[in-house]
Motif scaffolding. Structure first.
Motif, PDB file in Angstrom:
ATOM      1  N   ASP A   4      -4.435  -2.163  -3.556  1.00  0.00           N
ATOM      2  CA  ASP A   4      -5.624  -2.982  -3.274  1.00  0.00           C
ATOM      3  C   ASP A   4      -5.307  -4.071  -2.246  1.00  0.00           C
ATOM      4  O   ASP A   4      -6.130  -4.369  -1.379  1.00  0.00           O
ATOM      5  CB  ASP A   4      -6.163  -3.610  -4.551  1.00  0.00           C
ATOM      6  CG  ASP A   4      -6.781  -2.587  -5.500  1.00  0.00           C
ATOM      7  OD1 ASP A   4      -7.135  -1.477  -5.034  1.00  0.00           O
ATOM      8  OD2 ASP A   4      -6.897  -2.889  -6.705  1.00  0.00           O
ATOM      9  N   ALA A   7      -5.154  -2.405   1.061  1.00  0.00           N
ATOM     10  CA  ALA A   7      -6.510  -2.082   1.514  1.00  0.00           C
ATOM     11  C   ALA A   7      -7.231  -3.328   2.032  1.00  0.00           C
ATOM     12  O   ALA A   7      -7.912  -3.272   3.070  1.00  0.00           O
ATOM     13  CB  ALA A   7      -7.301  -1.437   0.377  1.00  0.00           C
ATOM     14  N   GLN A  10      -5.937  -4.114   5.387  1.00  0.00           N
ATOM     15  CA  GLN A  10      -6.424  -3.139   6.364  1.00  0.00           C
ATOM     16  C   GLN A  10      -7.883  -3.403   6.743  1.00  0.00           C
ATOM     17  O   GLN A  10      -8.259  -3.254   7.909  1.00  0.00           O
ATOM     18  CB  GLN A  10      -6.208  -1.725   5.831  1.00  0.00           C
ATOM     19  CG  GLN A  10      -4.736  -1.375   5.819  1.00  0.00           C
ATOM     20  CD  GLN A  10      -4.348  -0.255   4.881  1.00  0.00           C
ATOM     21  OE1 GLN A  10      -5.063   0.070   3.938  1.00  0.00           O
ATOM     22  NE2 GLN A  10      -3.186   0.344   5.141  1.00  0.00           N
ATOM     23  N   ALA A  77      -7.606   2.026   4.253  1.00  0.00           N
ATOM     24  CA  ALA A  77      -8.009   1.233   3.092  1.00  0.00           C
ATOM     25  C   ALA A  77      -8.609   2.134   2.019  1.00  0.00           C
ATOM     26  O   ALA A  77      -8.302   1.985   0.830  1.00  0.00           O
ATOM     27  CB  ALA A  77      -9.011   0.154   3.511  1.00  0.00           C
ATOM     28  N   ASN A  80      -5.874   4.003   0.257  1.00  0.00           N
ATOM     29  CA  ASN A  80      -5.148   3.122  -0.667  1.00  0.00           C
ATOM     30  C   ASN A  80      -5.950   2.841  -1.925  1.00  0.00           C
ATOM     31  O   ASN A  80      -5.413   2.889  -3.032  1.00  0.00           O
ATOM     32  CB  ASN A  80      -4.744   1.825   0.036  1.00  0.00           C
ATOM     33  CG  ASN A  80      -3.456   1.992   0.808  1.00  0.00           C
ATOM     34  OD1 ASN A  80      -2.418   2.309   0.235  1.00  0.00           O
ATOM     35  ND2 ASN A  80      -3.521   1.802   2.113  1.00  0.00           N
ATOM     36  N   THR A  91      -0.065   4.683   5.748  1.00  0.00           N
ATOM     37  CA  THR A  91       0.007   3.250   6.012  1.00  0.00           C
ATOM     38  C   THR A  91       1.239   2.938   6.850  1.00  0.00           C
ATOM     39  O   THR A  91       1.155   2.175   7.825  1.00  0.00           O
ATOM     40  CB  THR A  91       0.004   2.444   4.694  1.00  0.00           C
ATOM     41  OG1 THR A  91      -1.273   2.632   4.062  1.00  0.00           O
ATOM     42  CG2 THR A  91       0.235   0.961   4.938  1.00  0.00           C
TER      43      THR A  91
END
Length: 172
Positions: A4, A7, A10, A77, A80, A91
């Motif tokens: 999280d 994400a 991102q 994101a 993830n 990533t």
């Protein structure tokens, strides 16, 4: 939780990149006018900008490149958040590329005067050879509001710092 955080970083990076064409779309025409006025002041025909493809707006790669990076960051994101097996590897690949790309953007900003001088010489246009490049670029830069410089620094911090945090987050 780590996915999280990655994400979130991102998504912030996506917003940071998308801010580039938004600002250029809004203030680029003013920068172009200021650059043309400076060329006129220097005794150079302002049309040489268009004739040589020099722009300050959000056309072409000034839009598709940052928007593409934003789309890739949103996709990462989503990977993830979804807990995809591809999230960590993707990533690592794409955040590393974003760090390199942003480094190149920063480098090009810092070396703009010498790069524009070299580009003008390569064009072989005698009018371009006469341009006082620092004054020309300063006129265009001054057409953007003062907060744009702050926004650029924040964007670089978000991209570099957010990428580092995303990489750490997916590694833990």
């Amino acid at each position: 939780m780590n996915a999280d955080l990655a994400a979130l970083m991102q998504l912030l990076i996506a917003l940071a990149f998308v801010s580039i064409p938004i600002v250029r779309h809004r203030f680029g025409p003013l920068a172009t006018t200021a650059a043309q006025d400076e060329l006129t002041r220097q005794g150079v025909r302002p049309e040489v900008l268009e004739e040589n493809g020099l722009r300050f707006d959000a056309s072409g790669h000034e839009t598709w490149a940052p928007v593409s990076v934003g789309v890739v960051m949103i996709a990462l994101a989503a990977l993830n958040v979804a807990g995809s097996d591809w999230a960590t590897t993707s990533t690592w690949i794409f955040q590393s590329l974003v760090i390199v790309m942003n480094g190149l953007i920063l480098y090009s900003n810092l070396t703009a005067v010498s790069a524009v001088r070299a580009a003008f010489r390569r064009k072989g246009d005698p009018e371009l050879a006469r341009v006082d490049v620092p004054a020309f670029l300063k006129a265009a830069e001054n057409a953007f509001p003062g907060w744009v410089r702050i926004q650029q620094n924040i964007r670089h911090a978000i991209v570099f710092g957010g990428s580092a945090l995303a990489l750490v987050a997916v590694s833990l």
